[in-house]
Scaffold this motif. Structure first.
Motif, mmCIF file in Angstrom:
data_model
loop_
_atom_site.group_PDB
_atom_site.id
_atom_site.type_symbol
_atom_site.label_atom_id
_atom_site.label_comp_id
_atom_site.label_asym_id
_atom_site.label_seq_id
_atom_site.Cartn_x
_atom_site.Cartn_y
_atom_site.Cartn_z
ATOM 1 N N ILE A 106 0.841 -1.213 0.000
ATOM 2 C CA ILE A 106 0.000 0.000 0.000
ATOM 3 C C ILE A 106 0.870 1.255 0.000
ATOM 4 O O ILE A 106 0.645 2.201 -0.771
ATOM 5 C CB ILE A 106 -0.946 0.016 1.221
ATOM 6 N N LYS A 107 1.879 1.266 0.877
ATOM 7 C CA LYS A 107 2.735 2.459 0.974
ATOM 8 C C LYS A 107 3.491 2.718 -0.327
ATOM 9 O O LYS A 107 3.617 3.875 -0.770
ATOM 10 C CB LYS A 107 3.720 2.298 2.126
ATOM 11 N N LEU A 108 3.977 1.663 -0.945
ATOM 12 C CA LEU A 108 4.720 1.828 -2.199
ATOM 13 C C LEU A 108 3.801 2.382 -3.297
ATOM 14 O O LEU A 108 4.153 3.328 -4.000
ATOM 15 C CB LEU A 108 5.312 0.483 -2.647
ATOM 16 N N ILE A 109 2.622 1.801 -3.414
ATOM 17 C CA ILE A 109 1.698 2.215 -4.491
ATOM 18 C C ILE A 109 1.174 3.633 -4.254
ATOM 19 O O ILE A 109 1.230 4.488 -5.155
ATOM 20 C CB ILE A 109 0.518 1.216 -4.597
ATOM 21 N N VAL A 110 0.678 3.884 -3.032
ATOM 22 C CA VAL A 110 0.110 5.206 -2.740
ATOM 23 C C VAL A 110 1.191 6.287 -2.804
ATOM 24 O O VAL A 110 0.973 7.379 -3.355
ATOM 25 C CB VAL A 110 -0.583 5.198 -1.358
ATOM 26 N N SER A 111 2.361 5.998 -2.229
ATOM 27 C CA SER A 111 3.457 6.980 -2.272
ATOM 28 C C SER A 111 3.850 7.302 -3.705
ATOM 29 O O SER A 111 4.076 8.465 -4.062
ATOM 30 C CB SER A 111 4.682 6.432 -1.521
ATOM 31 N N PHE A 112 3.926 6.276 -4.538
ATOM 32 C CA PHE A 112 4.306 6.484 -5.937
ATOM 33 C C PHE A 112 3.281 7.376 -6.639
ATOM 34 O O PHE A 112 3.651 8.312 -7.370
ATOM 35 C CB PHE A 112 4.426 5.135 -6.649
ATOM 36 N N ILE A 113 1.997 7.082 -6.421
ATOM 37 C CA ILE A 113 0.932 7.870 -7.083
ATOM 38 C C ILE A 113 0.995 9.334 -6.640
ATOM 39 O O ILE A 113 0.899 10.250 -7.468
ATOM 40 C CB ILE A 113 -0.460 7.264 -6.765
ATOM 41 N N ILE A 114 1.144 9.551 -5.325
ATOM 42 C CA ILE A 114 1.175 10.933 -4.811
ATOM 43 C C ILE A 114 2.414 11.672 -5.310
ATOM 44 O O ILE A 114 2.334 12.809 -5.803
ATOM 45 C CB ILE A 114 1.137 10.935 -3.272
ATOM 46 N N LEU A 115 3.577 11.018 -5.180
ATOM 47 C CA LEU A 115 4.834 11.697 -5.524
ATOM 48 C C LEU A 115 4.995 11.911 -7.016
ATOM 49 O O LEU A 115 5.571 12.919 -7.447
ATOM 50 C CB LEU A 115 6.024 10.895 -4.970
ATOM 51 N N VAL A 116 4.495 10.975 -7.830
ATOM 52 C CA VAL A 116 4.653 11.142 -9.275
ATOM 53 C C VAL A 116 3.813 12.325 -9.766
ATOM 54 O O VAL A 116 4.120 12.949 -10.792
ATOM 55 C CB VAL A 116 4.274 9.837 -10.020
ATOM 56 N N ASN A 117 2.750 12.639 -9.024
ATOM 57 C CA ASN A 117 1.941 13.802 -9.365
ATOM 58 C C ASN A 117 2.613 15.108 -8.960
ATOM 59 O O ASN A 117 2.240 16.185 -9.429
ATOM 60 C CB ASN A 117 0.567 13.712 -8.689
ATOM 61 N N ILE A 118 3.573 15.017 -8.054
ATOM 62 C CA ILE A 118 4.326 16.207 -7.641
ATOM 63 C C ILE A 118 5.494 16.434 -8.599
ATOM 64 O O ILE A 118 5.683 17.525 -9.134
ATOM 65 C CB ILE A 118 4.825 16.061 -6.195
ATOM 66 N N ASN A 119 6.303 15.332 -8.805
ATOM 67 C CA ASN A 119 7.434 15.460 -9.725
ATOM 68 C C ASN A 119 7.832 14.067 -10.207
ATOM 69 O O ASN A 119 8.205 13.200 -9.401
ATOM 70 C CB ASN A 119 8.619 16.135 -9.038
ATOM 71 N N VAL A 120 7.752 13.866 -11.519
ATOM 72 C CA VAL A 120 7.981 12.527 -12.090
ATOM 73 C C VAL A 120 9.444 12.109 -11.969
ATOM 74 O O VAL A 120 9.757 10.997 -11.536
ATOM 75 C CB VAL A 120 7.538 12.493 -13.577
ATOM 76 N N GLU A 121 10.390 13.030 -12.367
ATOM 77 C CA GLU A 121 11.808 12.661 -12.412
ATOM 78 C C GLU A 121 12.340 12.239 -11.044
ATOM 79 O O GLU A 121 13.010 11.207 -10.910
ATOM 80 C CB GLU A 121 12.657 13.832 -12.940
ATOM 81 N N LEU A 122 12.059 13.038 -10.011
ATOM 82 C CA LEU A 122 12.551 12.743 -8.671
ATOM 83 C C LEU A 122 11.926 11.442 -8.137
ATOM 84 O O LEU A 122 12.609 10.635 -7.500
ATOM 85 C CB LEU A 122 12.227 13.912 -7.730
ATOM 86 N N THR A 123 10.644 11.253 -8.427
ATOM 87 C CA THR A 123 9.950 10.039 -7.953
ATOM 88 C C THR A 123 10.560 8.797 -8.575
ATOM 89 O O THR A 123 10.832 7.802 -7.880
ATOM 90 C CB THR A 123 8.447 10.114 -8.293
ATOM 91 N N VAL A 124 10.793 8.815 -9.898
ATOM 92 C CA VAL A 124 11.378 7.656 -10.590
ATOM 93 C C VAL A 124 12.770 7.363 -10.039
ATOM 94 O O VAL A 124 13.136 6.202 -9.799
ATOM 95 C CB VAL A 124 11.421 7.902 -12.114
ATOM 96 N N ALA A 125 13.570 8.419 -9.822
ATOM 97 C CA ALA A 125 14.933 8.249 -9.304
ATOM 98 C C ALA A 125 14.921 7.561 -7.932
ATOM 99 O O ALA A 125 15.756 6.695 -7.647
ATOM 100 C CB ALA A 125 15.630 9.606 -9.209
ATOM 101 N N ILE A 126 13.959 7.939 -7.091
ATOM 102 C CA ILE A 126 13.855 7.338 -5.737
ATOM 103 C C ILE A 126 13.400 5.886 -5.827
ATOM 104 O O ILE A 126 13.977 4.992 -5.197
ATOM 105 C CB ILE A 126 12.886 8.159 -4.862
ATOM 106 N N PHE A 127 12.375 5.647 -6.631
ATOM 107 C CA PHE A 127 11.787 4.302 -6.658
ATOM 108 C C PHE A 127 12.657 3.282 -7.378
ATOM 109 O O PHE A 127 12.475 2.067 -7.177
ATOM 110 C CB PHE A 127 10.383 4.364 -7.275
ATOM 111 N N ILE A 128 13.578 3.739 -8.226
ATOM 112 C CA ILE A 128 14.524 2.810 -8.857
ATOM 113 C C ILE A 128 15.386 2.124 -7.802
ATOM 114 O O ILE A 128 15.805 0.967 -7.952
ATOM 115 C CB ILE A 128 15.411 3.553 -9.883
ATOM 116 N N MET A 129 15.657 2.828 -6.696
ATOM 117 C CA MET A 129 16.542 2.306 -5.656
ATOM 118 C C MET A 129 15.910 1.156 -4.847
ATOM 119 O O MET A 129 16.622 0.323 -4.280
ATOM 120 C CB MET A 129 16.944 3.437 -4.690
#
Length: 585
Positions: free
Chosen positions: A148-171
């Motif tokens: 839940i945290k991974l999915i919801v966090s991704f949805i919220i953060l990708v709406n704020i900034n795609v590049e930074l969100t992708v960089a974080i979630f790749i890790m």
């Protein structure tokens, strides 16, 4: 078995408690939602405070505060349910699994117990299943929360900034991949640890049960040295586990640092370029912190997860052992037993590849007949008696009871009609009443007393301080050999079986105790088909037939007088031994 296969094997246990599990996961979702809303509230307040402080009114702050309090109350209720009912669900699953293991153990043959240490069995029923309690509760809960945290966090953060969100979630996948090597080492070490706990338990049990022998030989130092060797081996296995866990934690902490570094560097640059608001930066830091906390919880749970998976694996290993002795389909109930037993061309070996203990063995026992089996060690006397109640099954031929193959009867009904008195008496830790009553659990007080009288045990029982309520100690250590034997005879009197097997029932007793017990046995055998394995002349002189066995099978048969008159094998042994032991094992 793979982790997925192991998890599939325990799913049936979860199904019974699916409603509890559903509520537990719902509560997990509510607690997760509570955590995810706080960063959004702070992001909103921060951005309003920077852009237009006049819009940050007391009314708005009050509404947001009330929203937070309501969410927090819901979270607290959910946490309580998860911590109490969720754990109880795990304990119930553990209880069900322990019941199934114990039930399965009752079906396994003597071969299994001959080759398996009791300490190993105890370890599987206790330590392994303790870990399954935590696993059963936390495994679905932790991974559900993490997802839940991974999915919801991704949805919220990708709406704020795609590049930074992708960089974080790749890790995150990099973190799991890089730690998999250590995770596998932890599982292997956990399995070795569990196996050695069983060996350690067996060693301790063996030493403590034989403590009188240890003291009599003053060999405490030797036992301590043996224990220390096993104890140190256990330590070395745990060292491997904890070193793997340390490497696991170190790798993940390094990736933690990299994720924070990405937020600081990329987030700072985006703020400088006006592509990210300061409030968004706050939200990013909080969500990354929440994500890392979740990943850390999963990492910390990995130790418990590996122990749980090891416990499930060892549970499956023992539950998958198939019993060698089972009821046939449509097995019949044994009733109205006459007691005629016939061995027809019976051959038997304990394991494929081993020599036959019995080869083309034939023996006919009439109703109510008293048969004595005598012979040297290895001649197959005990095997003959073990085959009748089907502790083992014949390799070839068949054993017939009242004209029917014993394999056609249900095991329970067959064994209910056979009473066994052994040399090595086993009394359960409890009272004398409980031990005698074991022969017939539904028996009343009068029946137990009558059985004690028939066994010649009543007088000595009444001389004890607590009479029938006297605690006998573990394995009956508080009673003498003769007293224990008479209680075991009383147990069989209470059972009142038509077939009786006496397996060297007096060979370990002194002369006085033997005379008392022998009198009880003679009374017990009246009117029953009786098979006696005997070494002492006093126990076989009055037998209807004496069967003399060697490694070549039956070499002589007849009553005492007939065998003496023939002046063959039995006569030679009798004259050499006199009135003492005929055959020494």
């Amino acid at each position: 078995m793979t982790n997925i296969q192991l998890i599939k094997s325990v799913i049936p246990y979860f199904k019974k408690y699916k409603n509890i599990l559903f509520l537990d996961l719902l509560c997990a979702a509510l607690t997760t939602a509570s955590e995810m809303i706080l960063p959004l509230i702070l992001r909103h307040i921060t951005n309003l405070g920077i852009v237009d402080r006049t819009s940050l009114t007391l009314e708005l702050i009050t509404r947001l505060s009330i929203l937070f309090v309501v969410i927090k109350i819901i979270e607290l209720v959910a946490v309580y349910y998860m911590a109490s009912i969720g754990h109880i669900m795990g304990a119930k699953i553990e209880t069900d699994m322990r019941r199934d293991v114990y039930t399965h153990l009752q079906t396994l043959s003597d071969n299994f117990y001959n080759e398996t240490k009791v300490g190993q069995i105890m370890s599987r029923m206790t330590n392994d299943l303790f870990d399954i309690t935590e696993f059963s509760h936390h495994c679905p809960e932790e991974y559900f929360i993490g997802a839940i945290k991974l999915i919801v966090s991704f949805i919220i953060l990708v709406n704020i900034n795609v590049e930074l969100t992708v960089a974080i979630f790749i890790m995150i996948p990099i973190m799991f991949i890089s730690s998999s090597k250590f995770r596998n080492k932890m599982r292997k070490a956990a399995k070795k640890q569990r196996a050695h706990v069983g060996d350690l338990n067996s060693s301790i049990e063996d030493s403590l049960l034989g403590v009188r022998v240890v003291k009599s030989f003053a060999n405490e130092d030797i036992e301590l040295e043996k224990f220390q060797k096993d104890n140190n081996k256990f330590l070395s296995i745990k060292k491997v586990f904890y070193k793997s866990m340390a490497g696991f934690s170190t790798v993940n902490r390094a990736i933690d640092g990299i994720m924070y570094l990405i937020v600081i560097v990329f987030g700072g640059l985006l703020i400088v370029k006006n592509k990210l608001e300061p409030g968004d930066m706050v939200a990013y830091v909080m969500y990354v912190t929440a994500l890392l906390a979740t990943v850390k919880r999963i990492i910390e749970f990995t130790e418990q997860f590996q122990k749980g998976m090891t416990g499930i694996e060892r549970f499956n290993e023992i539950i998958s052992i198939k019993p060698e002795i089972t009821d046939k389909e449509n097995a019949i109930e044994l009733k109205d037993v006459k007691g005629e037993i016939e061995f027809r061309n019976v051959s038997f070996r304990y394991k494929e590849g081993l020599e036959k203990v019995l080869d083309d063995f034939n023996l006919s026992i009439k109703k109510g007949q008293n048969i004595a089996l005598v012979g040297p060690s290895g001649s197959g006397k005990t095997t003959v008696c073990a085959l009748i109640p089907r502790f083992y099954d014949v390799s070839e031929g068949g054993i017939y009871l009242d004209g029917t193959d014993i394999r056609d009867f249900s095991l329970k009904s067959l064994r209910n009609n056979i009473g066994i008195v052994q040399q090595d008496v086993y009394l359960f830790s409890g009272t004398i009443r409980e031990n005698i009553g074991y022969g017939k659990p539904e028996a009343g007080e009068e029946e137990i007393i009558e059985a004690a009288k028939l066994a010649g045990a009543y007088d000595f029982i009444m001389e004890l301080d607590n009479g029938f309520d006297t605690y006998v100690g573990e394995r009956g250590v508080k009673l003498s050999g003769g007293q224990k034997q008479r209680i075991s005879i009383a147990r069989v009197f209470l059972k009142n079986p038509p077939i009786l097997i006496l397996d060297e029932a007096t060979s370990a007793l002194d002369n006085n105790s033997e005379a008392i017990v022998q009198s009880s046995l003679e009374m017990l055998s009246k009117g029953r088909t009786t098979i006696t394995i005997a070494h002492r002349l006093t126990t076989i002189q009055n037998a209807d037939m004496i069967i003399v066995m060697t490694q070549d099978g039956i070499v002589e048969r007849g009553n005492h007088q007939e065998l003496m008159e023939r002046r063959n094998y039995y006569y030679d042994l009798y004259t050499k031994a006199g009135n003492n032991t005929i055959f020494s094992e």
